[in-house]
Design an enzyme around this catalytic site. Structure first.
Site, PDB file in Angstrom:
ATOM      1  N   GLU A 172       3.493  -6.236  -2.564  1.00 17.09           N
ATOM      2  CA  GLU A 172       4.929  -6.053  -2.252  1.00 17.09           C
ATOM      3  C   GLU A 172       5.812  -7.107  -2.932  1.00 17.09           C
ATOM      4  OE1 GLU A 172       5.455  -5.579   2.023  1.00 17.09           O
ATOM      5  OE2 GLU A 172       4.554  -3.589   1.952  1.00 17.09           O
ATOM      6  N   GLU A 188      -0.774   1.092   1.805  1.00 21.17           N
ATOM      7  CA  GLU A 188      -0.338   0.751   3.171  1.00 21.17           C
ATOM      8  C   GLU A 188       0.447   1.939   3.695  1.00 21.17           C
ATOM      9  OE1 GLU A 188       1.531  -2.989   4.152  1.00 21.17           O
ATOM     10  OE2 GLU A 188       0.431  -4.011   2.552  1.00 21.17           O
TER      11      GLU A 188
END
Ligand code: AHR
Length: 497
Positions: free
Chosen positions: A172, A291
């Site tokens: 991320e 995710e």
């Protein structure tokens, strides 16, 4: 209400990569300490890992597990987690503001994963660190011996290399919350150079380039376009992350969130293919949805946890029945994109936004979302077929023309079984489903599993399993047509053999 499906062997999307049933263990909350690892637990093995937890993970059949983060990895020094445990440092863990004791690290995790039959998807730290750390880590993990880092692994008691094939180039990196957040150009350059060095150590690895942290990120999809311009030829996958919640208690809208997920996947595919065209490349980029889950129940409780504890109960969402329906629909969405989504990780696996929960020193139990994940992992292997679906639709707050019936079909050629997964998003009415399977001669209904509850907010606990599947669905097959009642608000698995 009526719904119709036509399915045929020739409607092939692609072979399902079993790695879409992957999961994730981060050094966060009680995922590792008090989750998979609890030295004093009555079922702990000689290394301190709980056997009762292992058993449930094996029941789920999790083919790949991402590790060690997550946000955690962007501040992690992997060297802290290897060598004699008593010499490992205690560190302030800044992503989740806890104290990391480093009782478990790369070797313990790799050995544990091997024992339960899962591959490791390892992430490298591209937040505070970079090329040098990544090349050393891969040498430590994958090189047989005869060099500084591989010999250190052997000295640490692991003679054989872990041979970790799949590696994430950071986590991320678009997120302002990330330690060492990067601009897309900064990330693209760093990821490219890191990938180059890692491949020089081990040319057989697969690499995941960081995509956006969610479809609502302001930099999406420009992040993908810019970063992939750098990493397209060195990476095999681009990552996607997405969590949903029903904060305003609007269930029809909540159950339609997979329309957003579908759009997210399509947009990432389009962006990858744009870069492919721009580069005149012959290579196809695949998607790693590494995710995904529901995450919102624990937000308030987390804001009250004091910092710097060891393994505090962070992100302990207790899932209800409607969450299981959305999780089922998310799994269906991956199957619909089996040609491009080749990996996915339910985030996470134990205690932290997880299907499996543990009590300290005590029991292990299954959350509601455990069941659709179990069914998809168990029965969703084979070829994903494209079902032609006719379903009544509804309008929700953020979506129009949402089909009540959400469905995917998987054909296991080897074992000659056909599995239909179906969610009925209708909260009041059942759907009378007719499914044309005339191409599957000689098949009969083996089982019709149903997960349903009259209470959308019903939850499980260690004491009571209020939400669990039963095999009492009424599917029947006659003259090439399956007839089944798909109850209101339900998850269904119809297995033909
Ligand atoms: O899974 C929980 C967290 O969600 C991960 O650490 C991070 O990557 C994401 O924001």
């Amino acid at each position: 209400q009526q719904a119709r499906i036509i399915v045929d062997k020739t409607f092939r999307i692609a072979e399902v990569d079993k790695r879409i049933y992957g999961s994730f263990i981060e050094h966060l909350g009680r995922a590792v300490y008090g989750g998979i690892y609890e030295k004093e637990h009555p079922t702990a093995d000689s290394r301190g890992f709980r056997n009762d937890v292992k058993q449930l993970i094996q029941e789920l059949g999790v083919p790949i597990i991402r590790y060690p983060g997550g946000n955690f990895v962007s501040g992690y020094n992997w060297e802290d987690g290897v060598g004699p445990v008593e010499q490992r440092p205690r560190k302030l863990e800044l992503a989740w503001r806890t104290t990391e004791p480093n009782w478990v690290g790369t070797n313990e995790f790799a050995a544990w994963a091997k024992e339960i039959g899962s591959e490791v998807m390892m992430a490298v730290n591209l937040g505070t660190r970079g090329v040098d750390e990544a090349r050393n880590l891969i040498e430590y993990c994958n090189h047989p011996g005869g060099s500084q880092w591989s010999d250190l692994r052997r000295q640490h008691g692991f003679e054989q290399p872990h041979r970790i094939k799949t590696w994430c180039l950071g986590n991320e990196m678009d997120g302002p919350w990330q330690i060492g957040q990067k601009t897309p150009a900064e990330y693209g350059r760093l990821a490219y150079e890191t990938a180059k060095a890692m491949r020089l150590v081990d040319p057989d690895i697969e690499l995941v380039s960081c995509g956006s942290s969610g479809s609502s990120m302001p930099t999406f999809p420009e992040w993908e376009a810019i970063t992939l311009d750098y990493t397209y030829e060195v990476a095999d996958f681009v990552s996607l992350h997405q969590y949903y919640g029903n904060r305003d208690n609007d269930t029809p809208n909540y159950l339609a969130r997979t329309m957003d997920m579908d759009h997210f996947i399509r947009t990432v595919i389009a962006t990858c293919d744009y870069i492919k065209a721009k580069k005149r490349s012959k290579k196809t980029m695949y998607l790693s949805f590494d995710e995904w889950n529901v995450w919102y129940h624990s937000n308030d409780a987390d804001s009250r946890i004091d910092p710097w504890g060891i393994a505090p109960p962070q992100l302990e969402d207790i899932y209800n029945f409607e969450d299981a329906l959305l999780v089922g629909s998310m799994l269906i969405t991956f199957l619909k994109h089996a040609d491009r989504v080749k990996m996915a990780c339910l985030a996470q696996l134990v205690n932290v936004i997880a299907p499996i929960m543990t009590e300290e020193g005590g029991r292990v139990w299954r959350q509601t979302i455990y069941y659709p994940y179990l069914h998809a992992s168990r029965f969703g292997r084979g070829v994903s077929l494209n079902p032609i679906i006719e379903s009544p639709v509804y309008d929700a707050k953020d979506y129009t023309d949402v089909p009540y019936l959400d469905s995917a079909v998987v054909y296991d050629e080897e074992n000659e079984t056909l599995t239909l997964f179906a969610v009925n998003r209708h909260l009041e009415d059942s759907l009378a489903l007719t499914c044309d399977v005339r191409g599957f001669e000689g098949y009969g209904v083996a089982e019709h599993i149903v997960l349903q509850s009259d209470d959308l907010k019903a939850v499980n606990s260690a004491d009571q399993e209020r939400v669990k599947p039963h095999s009492g669905g009424d599917a029947s097959l006659q003259d090439g047509y399956v007839q089944a009642l798909i109850p209101k608000a339900s998850w269904n698995v119809i297995r033909l053999a």
